[in-house]
Scaffold this active site. Sequence first.
Site, PDB file in Angstrom:
ATOM      1  N   THR A   1       5.013   8.696   1.250  1.00  0.00           N
ATOM      2  CA  THR A   1       4.347   7.709   0.396  1.00  0.00           C
ATOM      3  C   THR A   1       3.650   6.636   1.219  1.00  0.00           C
ATOM      4  O   THR A   1       3.006   5.752   0.669  1.00  0.00           O
ATOM      5  CB  THR A   1       5.363   7.053  -0.563  1.00  0.00           C
TER       6      THR A   1
ATOM      7  N   ARG B   1       0.817  -1.212   0.000  1.00  0.00           N
ATOM      8  CA  ARG B   1       0.000   0.000   0.000  1.00  0.00           C
ATOM      9  C   ARG B   1       0.852   1.264   0.000  1.00  0.00           C
ATOM     10  O   ARG B   1       0.341   2.356  -0.187  1.00  0.00           O
ATOM     11  CB  ARG B   1      -0.952  -0.009   1.182  1.00  0.00           C
ATOM     12  N   ASN B   2       2.151   1.117   0.223  1.00  0.00           N
ATOM     13  CA  ASN B   2       3.043   2.273   0.154  1.00  0.00           C
ATOM     14  C   ASN B   2       3.220   2.641  -1.311  1.00  0.00           C
ATOM     15  O   ASN B   2       3.487   1.781  -2.146  1.00  0.00           O
ATOM     16  CB  ASN B   2       4.392   1.951   0.810  1.00  0.00           C
ATOM     17  N   ALA B   3       3.091   3.914  -1.621  1.00  0.00           N
ATOM     18  CA  ALA B   3       3.107   4.379  -3.009  1.00  0.00           C
ATOM     19  C   ALA B   3       4.505   4.618  -3.568  1.00  0.00           C
ATOM     20  O   ALA B   3       4.640   4.986  -4.739  1.00  0.00           O
ATOM     21  CB  ALA B   3       2.278   5.659  -3.129  1.00  0.00           C
ATOM     22  N   PHE B   4       5.555   4.394  -2.786  1.00  0.00           N
ATOM     23  CA  PHE B   4       6.905   4.742  -3.246  1.00  0.00           C
ATOM     24  C   PHE B   4       7.247   4.111  -4.590  1.00  0.00           C
ATOM     25  O   PHE B   4       7.642   4.809  -5.529  1.00  0.00           O
ATOM     26  CB  PHE B   4       7.962   4.362  -2.196  1.00  0.00           C
TER      27      PHE B   4
END
Length: 174
Positions: free
Chosen positions: A146, A41-44
Amino acid sequence: MTKPLLFCFEPVADCNAEILILGSMPGQESLAAGQYYANRRNAFWKIMAELLEFDPGCSYEARLHELKTARIALWDVLKSCTRIGSLDASIDNSSITANNFQSFFAAHNRIRAVFFNGAKAESAYRQYVLPTISNVPLSYMRLPSTSPAHASLSYEQKLQAWRAALSPAEISLS
């Protein structure tokens, strides 16, 4: 409950790095996987894939290669700390040990810009690192985290902010 002592990963960098992206400390999923930004779920990685034009589903090693090719280094401000869970707000400030940035910048002397992935990375750097480095002319910018915990901005808003900071003039795709 005793808070576990956590340790960050080694930096992802080579001698050509010109940009350094700093997080605070990897979250539980990242530590368990041994990979930066392993929480799906981290957008990095999705943001980096968009900006650097690579497949976000490629292997972790391929994603690291894409960063290095773009002359981007990746690391964390904190070498170690205690924390329960993954939230930066849960870091026990009395337990913080910062990474050795004096040595890092000496070994990576082409870095000219530091981008913080969120507020905790920036505040920890300013408190624990900035007083220890000298004669390192760098520009600094905090970007929206992020992390999925930073839900006040949409993915599109985060992407726009990261795109503006890491514009094609700033990063090298060669």
